[in-house]
Design a protein around this motif. Structure first.
Motif, PDB file in Angstrom:
ATOM      1  N   LYS A  54      -1.942  91.050 -42.334  1.00 38.33           N
ATOM      2  CA  LYS A  54      -2.500  91.978 -43.326  1.00 38.33           C
ATOM      3  C   LYS A  54      -2.608  91.309 -44.691  1.00 38.33           C
ATOM      4  O   LYS A  54      -1.700  90.597 -45.130  1.00 38.33           O
ATOM      5  CB  LYS A  54      -1.625  93.229 -43.432  1.00 38.33           C
ATOM      6  N   GLY A  55      -3.740  91.504 -45.335  1.00 42.85           N
ATOM      7  CA  GLY A  55      -3.959  90.945 -46.653  1.00 42.85           C
ATOM      8  C   GLY A  55      -4.447  89.515 -46.646  1.00 42.85           C
ATOM      9  O   GLY A  55      -4.730  88.947 -47.704  1.00 42.85           O
ATOM     10  N   ASN A  56      -4.545  88.893 -45.464  1.00 39.26           N
ATOM     11  CA  ASN A  56      -5.064  87.525 -45.350  1.00 39.26           C
ATOM     12  C   ASN A  56      -6.506  87.554 -44.849  1.00 39.26           C
ATOM     13  O   ASN A  56      -6.888  88.431 -44.057  1.00 39.26           O
ATOM     14  CB  ASN A  56      -4.217  86.711 -44.365  1.00 39.26           C
ATOM     15  N   ASP A  57      -7.290  86.606 -45.334  1.00 39.76           N
ATOM     16  CA  ASP A  57      -8.659  86.482 -44.829  1.00 39.76           C
ATOM     17  C   ASP A  57      -8.614  85.997 -43.384  1.00 39.76           C
ATOM     18  O   ASP A  57      -7.938  85.015 -43.061  1.00 39.76           O
ATOM     19  CB  ASP A  57      -9.453  85.476 -45.670  1.00 39.76           C
ATOM     20  N   LEU A  58      -9.344  86.709 -42.519  1.00 42.12           N
ATOM     21  CA  LEU A  58      -9.355  86.366 -41.101  1.00 42.12           C
ATOM     22  C   LEU A  58     -10.686  85.727 -40.712  1.00 42.12           C
ATOM     23  O   LEU A  58     -11.746  86.110 -41.208  1.00 42.12           O
ATOM     24  CB  LEU A  58      -9.116  87.607 -40.247  1.00 42.12           C
ATOM     25  N   ILE A  59     -10.605  84.766 -39.816  1.00 46.24           N
ATOM     26  CA  ILE A  59     -11.786  84.122 -39.233  1.00 46.24           C
ATOM     27  C   ILE A  59     -11.775  84.455 -37.752  1.00 46.24           C
ATOM     28  O   ILE A  59     -10.864  84.039 -37.012  1.00 46.24           O
ATOM     29  CB  ILE A  59     -11.745  82.589 -39.441  1.00 46.24           C
ATOM     30  N   LEU A  60     -12.762  85.226 -37.315  1.00 49.05           N
ATOM     31  CA  LEU A  60     -12.821  85.661 -35.920  1.00 49.05           C
ATOM     32  C   LEU A  60     -14.115  85.181 -35.274  1.00 49.05           C
ATOM     33  O   LEU A  60     -15.112  84.937 -35.956  1.00 49.05           O
ATOM     34  CB  LEU A  60     -12.732  87.188 -35.832  1.00 49.05           C
ATOM     35  N   LEU A  61     -14.052  85.055 -33.953  1.00 48.92           N
ATOM     36  CA  LEU A  61     -15.268  84.713 -33.220  1.00 48.92           C
ATOM     37  C   LEU A  61     -16.211  85.906 -33.222  1.00 48.92           C
ATOM     38  O   LEU A  61     -15.783  87.053 -33.327  1.00 48.92           O
ATOM     39  CB  LEU A  61     -14.925  84.295 -31.795  1.00 48.92           C
ATOM     40  N   ASN A  62     -17.513  85.624 -33.091  1.00 45.18           N
ATOM     41  CA  ASN A  62     -18.522  86.680 -33.270  1.00 45.18           C
ATOM     42  C   ASN A  62     -18.281  87.847 -32.327  1.00 45.18           C
ATOM     43  O   ASN A  62     -17.740  87.698 -31.232  1.00 45.18           O
ATOM     44  CB  ASN A  62     -19.931  86.112 -33.087  1.00 45.18           C
ATOM     45  N   ASN A  63     -18.724  89.012 -32.761  1.00 47.19           N
ATOM     46  CA  ASN A  63     -18.383  90.249 -32.050  1.00 47.19           C
ATOM     47  C   ASN A  63     -19.174  90.493 -30.785  1.00 47.19           C
ATOM     48  O   ASN A  63     -19.057  91.551 -30.175  1.00 47.19           O
ATOM     49  CB  ASN A  63     -18.522  91.461 -32.979  1.00 47.19           C
ATOM     50  N   ALA A  64     -19.988  89.523 -30.353  1.00 45.96           N
ATOM     51  CA  ALA A  64     -20.694  89.684 -29.077  1.00 45.96           C
ATOM     52  C   ALA A  64     -19.797  89.345 -27.897  1.00 45.96           C
ATOM     53  O   ALA A  64     -20.183  89.522 -26.754  1.00 45.96           O
ATOM     54  CB  ALA A  64     -21.939  88.789 -29.047  1.00 45.96           C
ATOM     55  N   GLU A  99     -10.346  74.159 -43.991  1.00 48.60           N
ATOM     56  CA  GLU A  99     -10.774  74.145 -45.387  1.00 48.60           C
ATOM     57  C   GLU A  99     -10.034  75.191 -46.214  1.00 48.60           C
ATOM     58  O   GLU A  99     -10.352  75.414 -47.389  1.00 48.60           O
ATOM     59  CB  GLU A  99     -12.280  74.387 -45.473  1.00 48.60           C
ATOM     60  N   GLY A 100      -9.063  75.867 -45.596  1.00 48.14           N
ATOM     61  CA  GLY A 100      -8.291  76.870 -46.314  1.00 48.14           C
ATOM     62  C   GLY A 100      -9.018  78.171 -46.533  1.00 48.14           C
ATOM     63  O   GLY A 100      -8.686  78.922 -47.466  1.00 48.14           O
ATOM     64  N   LEU A 101     -10.004  78.467 -45.672  1.00 50.46           N
ATOM     65  CA  LEU A 101     -10.832  79.660 -45.868  1.00 50.46           C
ATOM     66  C   LEU A 101     -10.293  80.892 -45.152  1.00 50.46           C
ATOM     67  O   LEU A 101     -10.908  81.954 -45.230  1.00 50.46           O
ATOM     68  CB  LEU A 101     -12.260  79.368 -45.394  1.00 50.46           C
ATOM     69  N   GLY A 102      -9.167  80.765 -44.478  1.00 52.43           N
ATOM     70  CA  GLY A 102      -8.597  81.921 -43.819  1.00 52.43           C
ATOM     71  C   GLY A 102      -7.797  81.527 -42.602  1.00 52.43           C
ATOM     72  O   GLY A 102      -7.605  80.338 -42.303  1.00 52.43           O
ATOM     73  N   ILE A 103      -7.332  82.543 -41.871  1.00 54.86           N
ATOM     74  CA  ILE A 103      -6.573  82.347 -40.631  1.00 54.86           C
ATOM     75  C   ILE A 103      -7.515  82.640 -39.468  1.00 54.86           C
ATOM     76  O   ILE A 103      -8.053  83.746 -39.343  1.00 54.86           O
ATOM     77  CB  ILE A 103      -5.355  83.289 -40.572  1.00 54.86           C
ATOM     78  N   ALA A 104      -7.718  81.635 -38.613  1.00 54.58           N
ATOM     79  CA  ALA A 104      -8.569  81.819 -37.435  1.00 54.58           C
ATOM     80  C   ALA A 104      -7.712  82.311 -36.287  1.00 54.58           C
ATOM     81  O   ALA A 104      -6.610  81.806 -36.049  1.00 54.58           O
ATOM     82  CB  ALA A 104      -9.256  80.509 -37.074  1.00 54.58           C
ATOM     83  N   VAL A 105      -8.219  83.295 -35.573  1.00 58.04           N
ATOM     84  CA  VAL A 105      -7.544  83.791 -34.374  1.00 58.04           C
ATOM     85  C   VAL A 105      -8.436  83.408 -33.197  1.00 58.04           C
ATOM     86  O   VAL A 105      -9.509  83.987 -32.994  1.00 58.04           O
ATOM     87  CB  VAL A 105      -7.315  85.309 -34.437  1.00 58.04           C
ATOM     88  N   VAL A 106      -7.997  82.412 -32.436  1.00 53.69           N
ATOM     89  CA  VAL A 106      -8.844  81.820 -31.393  1.00 53.69           C
ATOM     90  C   VAL A 106      -7.993  81.449 -30.179  1.00 53.69           C
ATOM     91  O   VAL A 106      -6.755  81.491 -30.230  1.00 53.69           O
ATOM     92  CB  VAL A 106      -9.566  80.561 -31.921  1.00 53.69           C
TER      93      VAL A 106
END
Length: 301
Positions: free
Chosen positions: A197-207, A243-250
Motif C-alpha cells: 500500500k502506498g507504493n507504485d505498482l508495476i503490473l502485467l497488462n490486464n488482458a 529504474e526505481g519506478l515501482g514494485i513489479a509483481v511478476v
C-alpha cells in the motif's frame, strides 16, 4: 545389347559400377566392395542388360569405358553420390545432428533474450552443429505456432488456450515482488499486500488471466489502487523496477533471469501460484534434436 526387362536394379549394381569405374578392374572392385569377383562381374552384366548398352570394354586386363559408358557414367556416379548423401543424412537424423531439419523454438521475449541464448550455446557445444530458429510472441501466439507446426518446442503459461498441445515439462512458479535493491522494502524476507500500500505498482497488462487473479488478491486484502505502470512482459516490468519506478509483481520463474539488474526479489505473501509448461504438438513426436534440446533445459528447470 538388348534390354532385359526381368532384371531388377538395386543399390548393389550402382556400387559395383562405381567401384569398377574407379579401379578399372573387377578384381580390384571386388576387393574394395568385399565381395567375390564373380559377384561383381554378374552385377555389371545385369546393369548392362538393364540399360541395354555395354558400359566397359576389356583392354589388356583392364576395363575401359565404352563410348556409351562415357556418356552414361556421370549419371550413374551421380546416383551413387546421391545414395551416399542420403545415407549420411539418415545417420545424422538418427543421431539428431541433421541441419536439414531445423530446431524451431518459440519463447516469450523475456526469455528469448536471456535464457534461450544460453541454452542454445550449451546445446551446440554438447551436440554439434544444428540449424536453429528462435521465434518470440505472447503465450497465445506461441501456442498457435506449436499447434500449426511452425515450432517444435514452446513455452506457455497454464492453463493453455489452444487445443492439441502436449506438456513436455511442467514448470511451477509463483508471483513475487521485484524492486530496486535500494528500495526501503528490498531487505524484507517477504512482502504482504499491506506492505504494498502506498507504493507504485508495476503490473502485467490486464488482458492476462493472472492479472485478474492478482487484482482479486489485492482487492480482498484492501488494496484498491491502480497500477502506476502496466507492462507487456516480465522483462519490461523488471527493467522498469530496476529504474526505481515501482514494485513489479511478476512470475518468479521468468523474473529470476534478470538477476544482473540492480534488483531485489522478494516473495509475495500470501503466495499466488503460477504454472508454466514447455509444450509440443500432440500430432507429431519430437525430433531427436528437439529431445536433445529439452535435456539442456533440465538444469534450468
Amino acid at each position: 545389347m538388348a534390354e532385359d526387362s526381368d532384371v531388377t536394379i538395386s543399390i548393389r549394381h550402382i556400387h559395383a559400377y562405381d567401384a569398377i569405374a574407379a579401379t578399372g578392374s573387377t578384381i580390384a572392385a571386388a576387393n574394395e566392395l568385399g565381395v567375390s569377383q564373380s559377384n561383381v562381374s554378374r552385377l555389371l552384366q545385369q546393369l548392362e542388360l538393364y540399360l541395354g548398352v555395354r558400359l566397359f570394354e576389356r583392354d589388356k586386363n583392364r576395363l575401359s569405358p565404352t563410348r556409351e559408358g562415357l556418356q552414361i557414367g556421370p549419371q550413374i556416379r551421380a546416383i551413387s553420390d546421391r545414395l551416399t548423401s542420403l545415407k549420411v543424412m539418415a545417420q545424422e537424423l538418427e543421431h539428431g545432428r541433421s541441419q536439414e531439419i531445423p530446431l524451431r523454438l518459440a519463447f516469450p521475449a523475456s526469455l528469448s533474450v536471456t535464457l534461450v541464448p544460453r541454452l542454445i550455446k550449451r546445446f551446440l557445444r554438447e551436440n554439434g552443429p544444428a540449424r536453429i530458429e528462435v521465434k518470440s510472441g505472447n503465450y497465445l501466439s506461441i501456442e498457435r505456432m506449436i499447434a500449426d507446426d511452425e515450432a517444435d518446442i514452446g513455452f506457455t503459461r497454464l492453463p493453455e488456450s489452444t487445443l492439441g498441445l502436449k506438456h513436455e515439462r511442467l514448470l511451477p512458479s509463483r508471483n513475487i515482488c521485484v524492486l530496486h535493491r535500494d528500495h526501503p522494502l528490498s531487505g524484507r524476507d517477504g512482502l504482504t499486500v499491506t506492505d504494498l500500500k502506498g507504493n507504485d505498482l508495476i503490473l502485467l497488462n490486464n488482458a492476462r488471466p493472472v492479472r485478474h487473479e492478482l487484482e482479486a488478491l489485492l482487492y480482498n486484502h484492501g488494496l484498491r489502487q491502480r497500477p502506476a505502470i502496466e507492462a507487456h512482459s516480465v522483462g519490461c516490468a523488471c527493467a522498469l523496477a530496476a529504474e526505481g519506478l515501482g514494485i513489479a509483481v511478476v512470475g518468479e520463474l521468468i523474473a529470476r533471469e534478470y538477476t544482473e539488474l540492480p534488483l531485489a526479489f522478494v516473495p509475495l505473501e500470501p503466495a499466488l501460484t503460477l504454472n508454466y509448461a514447455l509444450i509440443s504438438s500432440e500430432r507429431a513426436p519430437l525430433s531427436k534434436v528437439a529431445v536433445a534440446f529439452l535435456r539442456c533445459l533440465e538444469d534450468w528447470i
